[in-house]
Design a protein around this motif. Structure first.
Motif: not given
Length: 261
Positions: A12-14, A110-111, A250
């Motif tokens: 997840s990004e958040k 970012s991954q 992520n």
């Protein structure tokens, strides 16, 4: 004794999405009973422990009920902790699992990119024992090393599936992966593991070492996009490379704290 603990939302990004995993760094291994009690107290689908040993990181994974052979999202969470909080220098981490061998995770922008062993898959006959817990019913079944993989007609069936956890828990496997072709991604899935203390896992990295070869063959391509459509939902990139599966996702930190024993 005082231990550091992180909670990370993987794939997840958040925060509040993806799959939460606890990560506990250790300087040396504690008794298995203590590790299991910490995992039970955390009450997350997985708690991951690691010890740095030279240029390798030894890791183990525990559900609230048992130690497991492989866990993708908790491995992603450990890598995130090492890169973002524990001062790891370099772009690739080599993990060693006593149960699954060498696992590698590298950072690309970012991954995080994970290199996992491919599961051993075989098609099996559907039985009433497999189909009874579900409505609607699957049309095809496979078995990996630890799980059943059941195929359904479409994404709507996966999202709106009726299931009986008590019946699923009677099956002679770690858990059950349900899957179908996706509407907007290559395939979707869910994972149920009541036998190991995980009624429904939000996002299951290890399940995609089983799903990737199945869908690579069915769709005729080795690079795939996937969503695990649990209520928290998580996205993964999957790539079949020989006898390995490359998983991309992520992760984001939710909590940093201390355990007192």
């Amino acid at each position: 004794m005082e231990l550091k603990i992180y909670q990370v939302d993987a794939f997840s990004e958040k925060v509040f999405r993806g799959n939460p995993a606890a990560v506990v760094p250790l300087t040396q291994w504690l008794e298995d009973e203590i590790l299991q009690k910490i995992a039970l107290e955390n009450n997350l689908s997985e708690t991951a422990f690691y010890v740095i040993d030279g240029d390798r990181v030894i890791l183990r994974w525990f559900t609230p009920g048992t130690e497991v052979d492989l866990c993708g999202h908790a491995t992603l969470a450990i890598a995130h902790v090492l890169f973002e909080h524990e001062g790891f220098e370099g772009e690739e981490i080599t993990f060693l699992s006593p149960r699954s061998g060498i696992l590698k995770v590298k950072k690309e922008g970012s991954q995080l990119v994970m290199d996992f062993p491919l599961d051993t898959i075989q098609e099996i006959e559907l039985t009433d024992l497999m189909t009874n817990p579900f409505s609607p019913k699957p049309f095809q079944a496979f078995k990996g090393k630890t799980d059943y993989i059941l195929l359904f007609e479409n994404e709507s069936q996966i999202r709106n599936l009726d299931f009986d956890l008590a019946q699923i828990a009677t099956l002679p496997v770690r858990g059950v992966i349900v899957t179908s072709k996706g509407d907007h991604v290559d395939f979707v899935s869910r994972f149920f593991g009541p036998k190991v203390g995980v009624p429904e896992d939000p996002v299951t990295g290890s399940a995609h070492t089983s799903l990737t070869p199945i869908w690579a063959e069915k769709l005729g391509k080795n690079e795939l996009t996937a969503v695990q459509v649990s209520p928290r939902e998580g996205k993964l990139g999957c790539k079949l490379v020989g006898d390995r599966v490359i998983l991309t996702g992520n992760a984001v930190t939710f909590l940093i704290g201390r355990i007192f024993i």
